[in-house]
Motif scaffolding. Sequence first.
Motif, mmCIF file in Angstrom:
data_model
loop_
_atom_site.group_PDB
_atom_site.id
_atom_site.type_symbol
_atom_site.label_atom_id
_atom_site.label_comp_id
_atom_site.label_asym_id
_atom_site.label_seq_id
_atom_site.Cartn_x
_atom_site.Cartn_y
_atom_site.Cartn_z
ATOM 1 N N ILE A 53 -0.686 -21.906 -7.918
ATOM 2 C CA ILE A 53 -2.089 -21.606 -8.211
ATOM 3 C C ILE A 53 -2.199 -20.334 -9.034
ATOM 4 O O ILE A 53 -1.736 -19.277 -8.619
ATOM 5 N N TYR A 54 -2.789 -20.500 -10.179
ATOM 6 C CA TYR A 54 -2.974 -19.374 -11.086
ATOM 7 C C TYR A 54 -3.821 -18.313 -10.398
ATOM 8 O O TYR A 54 -4.837 -18.620 -9.775
ATOM 9 N N ASP A 55 -3.403 -17.093 -10.507
ATOM 10 C CA ASP A 55 -4.164 -16.021 -9.858
ATOM 11 C C ASP A 55 -5.008 -15.293 -10.902
ATOM 12 O O ASP A 55 -4.567 -14.351 -11.542
ATOM 13 N N ARG B 122 -9.329 -16.650 -5.501
ATOM 14 C CA ARG B 122 -8.980 -16.114 -4.186
ATOM 15 C C ARG B 122 -10.201 -15.901 -3.297
ATOM 16 O O ARG B 122 -10.318 -14.872 -2.638
ATOM 17 N N VAL B 123 -11.097 -16.867 -3.274
ATOM 18 C CA VAL B 123 -12.223 -16.739 -2.357
ATOM 19 C C VAL B 123 -11.693 -16.758 -0.920
ATOM 20 O O VAL B 123 -10.636 -17.314 -0.651
ATOM 21 N N GLY B 124 -12.439 -16.136 -0.043
ATOM 22 C CA GLY B 124 -12.017 -16.075 1.353
ATOM 23 C C GLY B 124 -12.446 -17.299 2.143
ATOM 24 O O GLY B 124 -11.953 -17.547 3.237
ATOM 25 N N GLY B 125 -13.357 -18.056 1.604
ATOM 26 C CA GLY B 125 -13.845 -19.244 2.300
ATOM 27 C C GLY B 125 -14.808 -20.005 1.414
ATOM 28 O O GLY B 125 -15.236 -19.494 0.385
ATOM 29 N N VAL B 126 -15.103 -21.220 1.827
ATOM 30 C CA VAL B 126 -15.965 -22.066 1.002
ATOM 31 C C VAL B 126 -16.981 -22.808 1.872
ATOM 32 O O VAL B 126 -16.652 -23.288 2.955
ATOM 33 N N ILE B 127 -18.200 -22.845 1.395
ATOM 34 C CA ILE B 127 -19.209 -23.702 2.007
ATOM 35 C C ILE B 127 -19.572 -24.754 0.981
ATOM 36 O O ILE B 127 -19.897 -24.407 -0.159
ATOM 37 N N MET B 128 -19.482 -26.007 1.363
ATOM 38 C CA MET B 128 -19.782 -27.021 0.359
ATOM 39 C C MET B 128 -20.494 -28.241 0.914
ATOM 40 O O MET B 128 -20.384 -28.594 2.067
ATOM 41 N N SER B 129 -21.255 -28.829 0.019
ATOM 42 C CA SER B 129 -21.912 -30.079 0.291
ATOM 43 C C SER B 129 -21.179 -31.118 -0.546
ATOM 44 O O SER B 129 -21.354 -31.163 -1.751
#
Lengths: 338, 338
Positions: A53-55, B122-129
């Motif tokens: 994964i590209y950073d 590098r998000v710490g988390g994801v909320i998705m629909s």
Amino acid sequence: MGRKKQSRVTLQEVAKHAGVSRATASLVVRGSPNISKETREKVLKSIKELGYIYDRVAANLRSHQSSTVGLIITEIGNPFFSELLVGVHEALDKEGYTVILGTTFDSPDKQDALLATMLEYRVGGVIMSPVPGSSPDMVERLKQWGIPVILVARKMLSEEPFDYVGIDNVAGGRIAAEHLIEQGHRRIAFLGGFSNSSVWTDRKKGFCEAIEQAGLEMDESLFVQSPATRQGGIEAIKRVMQHPQPPTGVFCYNDVVASGVMLGLKEQGIVPGKDVAVVGFDNIPESAVFSPSLTTIAAFPDRLGAKAADLLHRRMKGDEEEAKKLILQPELVVRESS
Amino acid sequence: MGRKKQSRVTLQEVAKHAGVSRATASLVVRGSPNISKETREKVLKSIKELGYIYDRVAANLRSHQSSTVGLIITEIGNPFFSELLVGVHEALDKEGYTVILGTTFDSPDKQDALLATMLEYRVGGVIMSPVPGSSPDMVERLKQWGIPVILVARKMLSEEPFDYVGIDNVAGGRIAAEHLIEQGHRRIAFLGGFSNSSVWTDRKKGFCEAIEQAGLEMDESLFVQSPATRQGGIEAIKRVMQHPQPPTGVFCYNDVVASGVMLGLKEQGIVPGKDVAVVGFDNIPESAVFSPSLTTIAAFPDRLGAKAADLLHRRMKGDEEEAKKLILQPELVVRESS
DNA sequence: CTTTACATTTAAAACGTTGTCAATTTGTTT
DNA sequence: AAACAAATTGACAACGTTTTAAATGTAAAG
């Protein structure tokens, strides 16, 4: 269920796996033209196999670039701004930018905090709809760091030398008033919004110009300020209808206010579109479904957003010309309410 | 006009200016407790004097932490989702997260691309629909990297072991049908949406349960699928009203469809709320202003968003419990249209 | 006056990438 | 065969932080 928290594969490892140098691998991920087809494929294969994964964070840090832009709006609740958001977002997406979103809820402090955050995140540019009466200091500061800022839909208090994309609110106000006058109305109210916003003063200015030109009297009690919400509209229309000589036509600060105004009229047994003409502003999609459907001034928020995004893109590409003002012309949309 | 593009002041320079080491300066900006008051103030003063800006990107890179979360929704145009966005955004804001926004426009490819982008950032988390019918592979992948994902409002195709926050669509469909049956309607249509979404099948399921329980016949021609847009609603109602035995009540996939349905009825000279009862779903703010005002099933998108944000926050803090399903109960809101 | 303990402070390595650039390998042309 | 161009390499220094373990200073305890 798979292992937990595998650690990230680095470009180094990809290079080793593909049997090339890190430099080459780097050139491949960035799509450099002077890499042979062979090695490119070799590297891409390794990338896939290792799940590399590209950073972007590390890359941006090193290369002093940024592929994120900040988008600051005042309230997502108002469909005008969601449409604006759609326009901006779509256009930026196309150019490969990623959007960081912020909402000020009309608080200057929150706005400053957001701008500071965007600075900390090294955004490459910002599109914002400023809070009425907020100071341009922070924007000035961003520009000093070389970060372009585009104002959209709202200006800052004074005529600052910033890029701006908006519509001609003076013309909009005039068109609305002219339309109502043409319909034979002599007493016309202007409801909703607050005088501290440039949008309000501009719309009022155009409104008054048309009133004066038609030789009608200007009654201060026909101007009622209120929050630009449905509730604000309800209250404003109630207040103004208590006047001994109530208006026969009302021009609303925006469509949301207009929806409240029509609701308020109905509550009092007055039929909007028949007893009292109502004209809104923005032409949010919902206004076609109101009943009666709402006559309004189209403000094309999505186009505004797209234009702002384009302008920002040009600035980020290094366009250093002096501040541009892009003013779109609004259009009258006649429906049942007038 | 100030100089152009001053380069960023680094922590190093702050440290030198304050006469301490870079490490100490770092501890100060992070508010470490074991720094003497004296040095802290010295450093803070230098920070202010030099106009230092904390570089969150570099900090995150080094510390393997992330204060950003990705938010992926399908369409901002639908007020249901803008409300959801407001809820999520507000809650995350409170916890100090920054939101990266993405829109899929119901394209599975776009969804995968967005998830990949969020990974790269590098998000710490994801909320998705999630997009209906999209595969859970990508989500699985994020989780493998230790990035928590919360599904909101829509489930993925199968019953995957993911965190999920939504409303009870089966109950919603049942309540709507029961309401219409109670009003004396015998022929009830279900209009809009597509059967590939879990939301549609659930609402239909509840709807059918109520129909059957009331001993009414189930006529397949009363189920018309269409895009969940205003235009889709217009088309669906036109189609179903051509039936030799048209329905006297319709349950719409959502409020946007319902707005189209009412528009379509009016175009044919049929009065919604009188000749034909209409019930929507979501209770978007606008539904109170439609005319007739719309009876609907409240789905509390803002609460959904807030709950999702809270859950994500807990996950990011290290809560490792197994997948949670949070199901809110919908509520009937009776207005003029039924 | 030394030792121990503790609170502060520090130097140097790390995070994962890109930039630089001279040096090498490979392939093509004269 | 030499000359040239194109593709690839290697080594090292960035980018601006945090982390680690170790060093310093100071006060209390012996």
